[in-house]
Scaffold this motif. Structure first.
Motif, PDB file in Angstrom:
ATOM      1  N   GLY A  24       3.431  -5.953   3.239  1.00 32.72           N
ATOM      2  CA  GLY A  24       2.371  -5.718   2.277  1.00 32.72           C
ATOM      3  C   GLY A  24       1.547  -6.916   1.954  1.00 32.72           C
ATOM      4  N   ARG A  49      -3.380  -0.348  -2.984  1.00 29.96           N
ATOM      5  CA  ARG A  49      -2.304  -1.318  -3.196  1.00 29.96           C
ATOM      6  C   ARG A  49      -1.753  -1.192  -4.619  1.00 29.96           C
ATOM      7  N   THR A  88       0.840  -1.198   0.000  1.00 34.55           N
ATOM      8  CA  THR A  88       0.000   0.000   0.000  1.00 34.55           C
ATOM      9  C   THR A  88       0.872   1.245   0.000  1.00 34.55           C
TER      10      THR A  88
END
Length: 316
Positions: free
Chosen positions: A313, A120, A69
């Protein structure tokens, strides 16, 4: 491989920059707008800020990958600044809504001033990271646009040309006498490659404050020639930041009051360095550390060791 060579008659130069001379440059007025000219001592202090900004970009670059992100990228830069006792320049900048982050993170059609959040990154995206910090009362500011995984050849060419425009500007600062001469060549390189220069946003002087005189456009306008051109002389410090679009040069503001996007939704790239003029030529204050230059990279190594773990992530 794709051919990312420069257009005929031009070359892209990657420089090794020299330290400023030991003698002191007096602070004098460059123009009626009273541009500050910095001494060699002051430039050395600004270099310390530039190195911290460079290190933050290295840490952030290691995070850029599909699945991460934009908030996670900003958190890495924020941590890096905090551990270097550096003040993030962007956080809290006034507006209808104060800017909430340490980094402007702009993805794809976003030109500048993107707010980090839950978005994302995906394979084929490009992401611009623009950040700055104040260290010991002096500022540094730079931006880099990164591919996310594999990008299409035309998008890669956009990145190569935009970075090439910045390199060209720095090279020309060593031989030209006024900024308009540099800006004219920058805009010509963009046009010759079939792209457009963003005109709503420009570079700026930098020193004690992030935004100082002069304004530093990447194109030549009647206003620049008439009232805003300036001399390239020792002690001048400017943030040079070409913003280049694949399609229209026009931009618009999103409802968050900060993010600027291209009107046609096509991709945009952004590169920036803080550059000083010395008697020996241009000195990129946000460039990597040079041989013999003091720089404690222990924080960077620690962050890189951590963020390069595949768990970040949610990737695997």
């Amino acid at each position: 491989m794709n051919d990312h060579s420069p257009p005929p008659g031009r070359r892209w130069v990657f420089h090794r920059y020299r330290q400023p001379p030991p003698e002191t440059t007096p602070n004098v007025a460059n123009s009626p707008k009273c541009i500050n000219l910095r001494s060699a001592r002051e430039l050395a202090l600004m270099r310390k800020a530039g190195l911290v900004v460079w290190g933050a970009h290295q840490a952030a670059k290691a995070v850029v990958r599909p699945g991460v992100t934009t908030a996670e990228i900003d958190a890495v830069i924020d941590e890096y600044f905090r551990r270097h006792n550096a003040l993030p320049l962007f956080k809290g900048v006034p507006g209808k809504v104060p800017f909430p982050a340490s980094t402007c993170i702009s993805v794809n059609e976003e030109v500048v001033h993107g707010i980090p959040g839950r978005r994302r990154l995906k394979e084929g995206d490009i992401v611009s990271l623009d950040t700055g910090a104040k260290v010991g009362g002096w500022c540094g500011d730079s931006a880099h646009t990164h591919p996310v995984g594999h990008v299409s050849p035309d998008v890669q060419r956009l990145l190569d040309v935009t970075r090439g425009v910045l390199d060209l500007a720095i090279e020309l600062m060593a031989v030209k006498t006024r900024w308009s001469e540099v800006a004219r060549e920058m805009a010509a390189m963009v046009r010759e490659n079939g792209f457009t220069v963003v005109e709503n946003f420009v570079g700026h002087g930098i020193g004690r404050d992030m935004h100082e005189e002069p304004q530093v456009p990447n194109f030549v306008s009647p206003q620049l020639k008439r009232n805003h051109d300036f001399r390239l002389e020792p002690g001048l410090v400017i943030a040079v930041e070409p913003m280049v679009n694949m399609g229209t040069k026009k931009t618009k503001t999103l409802s968050d009051h900060w993010t600027q996007v291209t009107n046609d939704g096509r991709y945009s790239a952004h590169f920036e360095h803080t550059v000083a003029i010395t008697a020996s030529g241009p000195w990129v204050l946000t460039a990597p550390p040079q041989p013999g230059e003091e720089f404690d990279d222990s924080v960077l190594r620690e962050i890189l060791d951590r963020v390069q773990q595949p768990a970040l992530g949610g990737t695997s």
